[in-house]
Motif scaffolding. Structure first.
Motif, short mmCIF file in Angstrom:
data_model
loop_
_atom_site.label_atom_id
_atom_site.label_comp_id
_atom_site.label_asym_id
_atom_site.label_seq_id
_atom_site.Cartn_x
_atom_site.Cartn_y
_atom_site.Cartn_z
N UNK A 29 41.53 38.22 37.38
CA UNK A 29 42.89 37.70 37.43
C UNK A 29 43.17 37.38 38.90
N UNK A 30 43.07 36.11 39.26
CA UNK A 30 43.07 35.70 40.66
C UNK A 30 44.33 36.07 41.41
N UNK A 31 45.46 36.16 40.70
CA UNK A 31 46.71 36.50 41.38
C UNK A 31 46.77 37.99 41.74
N UNK A 32 45.82 38.78 41.19
CA UNK A 32 45.82 40.22 41.45
C UNK A 32 44.58 40.70 42.21
N UNK A 195 43.55 46.17 33.90
CA UNK A 195 44.95 45.82 34.09
C UNK A 195 45.27 45.48 35.55
N UNK A 196 44.41 45.91 36.47
CA UNK A 196 44.61 45.63 37.89
C UNK A 196 44.14 44.24 38.29
N UNK A 197 43.51 43.52 37.35
CA UNK A 197 42.96 42.20 37.64
C UNK A 197 41.48 42.20 37.91
N UNK A 198 40.87 43.39 37.98
CA UNK A 198 39.43 43.49 38.24
C UNK A 198 38.64 42.99 37.03
#
Length: 220
Positions: A29-32, A195-198
């Motif tokens: 998730x590039x924004x995170x 959930x952290x974008x990883x």
């Protein structure tokens, strides 16, 4: 011949569909993530491979406290190690074969295990496989909120304490979700990290070794 071709075609479609699912669920998730190295509010969390079969997530209590709305214990701890698992199996003093079969093949109630730590995680778990994962502040908040939402609440909106934990200063709490073979402690950890974008896939995280492998690959 026609039936053979049909089955072959279905198999190819199934493999392709599975590949799309696994790839899609492993996207960043590039924004995170990854965090901007120039920012000073990035946070580090740790994933610990305990006993070769169970993973736990360790985070700074001070950093996490503002977002753990349902959880306010262990105020003097520097770090919290948090794991999720089957209610009976996780809390048992002695594991039996029946407990293992029940946990794997029957959907069962779940618990969260929280341990207070004072030492740095890499030092405290020096004999275990530990991955230090740097997250953006937004990604860290998302992860903590996932953990917070994993605590089951009573009718008054308060967490449900079940008793003392397995070691050190620790406790068990009633958790949301049911435990079974395809929704185990490692898939919970993977869901939390995701959930952290990883970029981690939760479709085949059955073992702690696979969890650690994906983390190390995703950080490269």
């Amino acid at each position: 011949m026609e039936s053979s071709r049909y089955l072959q075609g279905m198999l190819i479609m199934l493999v392709a569909f599975s590949t799309i699912l696994l790839t899609g669920c492993a996207k960043t998730v590039r924004t995170l993530y990854p965090p901007n190295p120039d920012r000073n509010d990035n946070k580090t969390v740790y994933v610990v491979n305990n006993y070769g079969w169970h993973t736990g997530i360790v985070l700074s209590r001070k950093d996490a406290a503002p977002y753990l709305h349902a959880f306010d214990d262990f105020k003097s701890a520097r770090y919290l190690e948090i794991g999720w698992g089957d209610e009976l199996y996780y809390q048992a003093k002695k594991i039996t074969f029946w407990m293992s079969i029940r946990a794997a093949f029957w959907p069962t109630d779940s618990v969260l295990h929280v341990v207070a730590l004072q030492d740095e995680p890499l030092a405290h778990f020096s004999d275990s496989d530990v991955v230090a994962l740097e997250l953006s502040n937004r990604g860290f908040i998302r992860l903590v909120e996932f953990i917070d939402n994993s605590f089951a609440l009573d009718e008054k909106g308060e967490i449900i304490t079940l008793g003392s934990g397995l070691y050190g200063t620790s406790r068990f709490y009633r958790a949301e979700g049911t435990f079974h073979l395809f929704n185990n402690c490692n898939t919970w950890s993977a869901d939390a990290i995701r959930s952290s974008g990883f970029p981690i896939s939760t479709f085949y995280v059955f073992s702690s070794d696979n969890m650690m492998y994906q983390l190390k690959q995703g950080m490269q």
